[in-house]
Enzyme design. Structure first.
Site, short mmCIF file in Angstrom:
data_model
loop_
_atom_site.label_atom_id
_atom_site.label_comp_id
_atom_site.label_asym_id
_atom_site.label_seq_id
_atom_site.Cartn_x
_atom_site.Cartn_y
_atom_site.Cartn_z
CB SER A 95 15.18 15.65 6.77
OG SER A 95 14.65 16.78 7.40
CG ASP A 225 16.24 22.22 2.40
OD1 ASP A 225 15.21 22.54 3.04
OD2 ASP A 225 16.80 21.11 2.53
CG HIS A 254 13.69 19.37 3.22
ND1 HIS A 254 14.90 19.51 3.86
CD2 HIS A 254 12.99 18.46 3.95
CE1 HIS A 254 14.94 18.73 4.94
NE2 HIS A 254 13.80 18.08 5.01
#
Length: 274
Positions: A95, A225, A254
């Site tokens: 991320s 996601d 995610h």
């Protein structure tokens, strides 16, 4: 485990286990190095040296009032790799940590690096602009900041209970332990760092950074996601990188390094050994 102090006096906490080729893990917002537990233990058992730090303002690192931007994140990572004198390292970022890795490679060069992997990562640019029409409206990230400022504890309960791990999807079994661990990590960090970090991960344009990278990069992303939409991240990053391999995971959320750790770890290991 230890700490380093940057030239400006910020203390960065890190874990350093094992020996062998080093893998350096950069965590997502607003978490800590603990989010890599499943990967750290797995790769330690496979003969790698595993290192993970708490980003400034996150986890057990100090909480300065400023410097919560990608330049500082990359510079802190460079300071850590220099302090440990890492060579032939593999950098893995999830991320926001994926953005940190990309910016570090472009800003500080690849002389210490063998390969990289970015997982559910924010590059090339999250926010919608004229040049990035597929991005998310700025109002989305303004809303994150508003919720954080109003009730950070509740906001940090709702994110993992819902879209972060896909626990809001029909038929997906929620894990109270995973939700509480996400909340625990996040509440250890500082509100100011996390508030500013929303701008850092959403508005930093990594397009030129991606173009500079020459080492092999594995791009891993779930097509469900809900935090970093697949089509405007992994697909675009793969096209900008010079030496990229894209792995798409059908239905994965995610937070797949946690909920699908077995699959992610196996694919990462195969990439490292290739």
């Amino acid at each position: 485990m230890g700490t380093i102090t940057t030239t400006e006096g910020t203390e960065i906490y890190y874990k350093d286990w094992g020996s062998g080729q080093p893998i350096v893990f950069s965590h997502g917002w607003p978490l800590s190095a603990d989010d890599w537990d499943a990967q750290m233990l797995f790769f330690l058992q496979h003969g790698y040296r595993v290192i993970a730090h708490d980003r400034r303002g996150h986890g057990r690192s100090s909480q300065p009032g400023d410097g919560h931007d990608m330049d500082h994140y990359a510079d802190d990572l460079a300071a850590l790799t220099a302090h440990l004198d890492l060579r032939d390292a593999i950098h893995v970022g999830h991320s926001t940590g994926g953005g940190e890795v990309v910016h570090y490679l472009a800003r500080h060069g690849e002389s210490r690096v063998a390969k990289a992997a970015i997982i559910s990562a924010v590059p090339p640019l999250m926010v919608k602009t004229e040049a990035n029409p597929g991005g998310l409206p700025k109002d989305v990230f303004d809303g994150f900041q508003a919720q954080l400022a109003a009730n950070r504890s509740q906001f940090y309960r709702d994110l993992p209970a819902g879209p972060f791990y896909g626990f809001n999807r029909p038929g997906v079994e929620s894990s109270e332990a995973i939700i509480q661990n996400w909340w625990r990590q996040s509440m250890m960090g500082g509100a100011k760092a996390h508030y500013d970090g929303i701008v850092a991960f959403s508005q930093t344009d990594f397009t030129e950074d991606l173009k500079k990278i020459t080492v092999p990069v594995l791009v891993m992303h779930g097509d469900d996601d809900q935090i970093v939409p697949y089509a405007d991240s992994a697909l675009l990053s793969t096209k900008l990188l010079q030496n990229a391999t894209l792995k798409t995971y059908e239905g994965f959320p995610h937070g797949m390094p946690t909920t699908q750790a077995e699959t992610i770890n196996a694919d990462l290991l195969a990439f490292l050994r290739a």
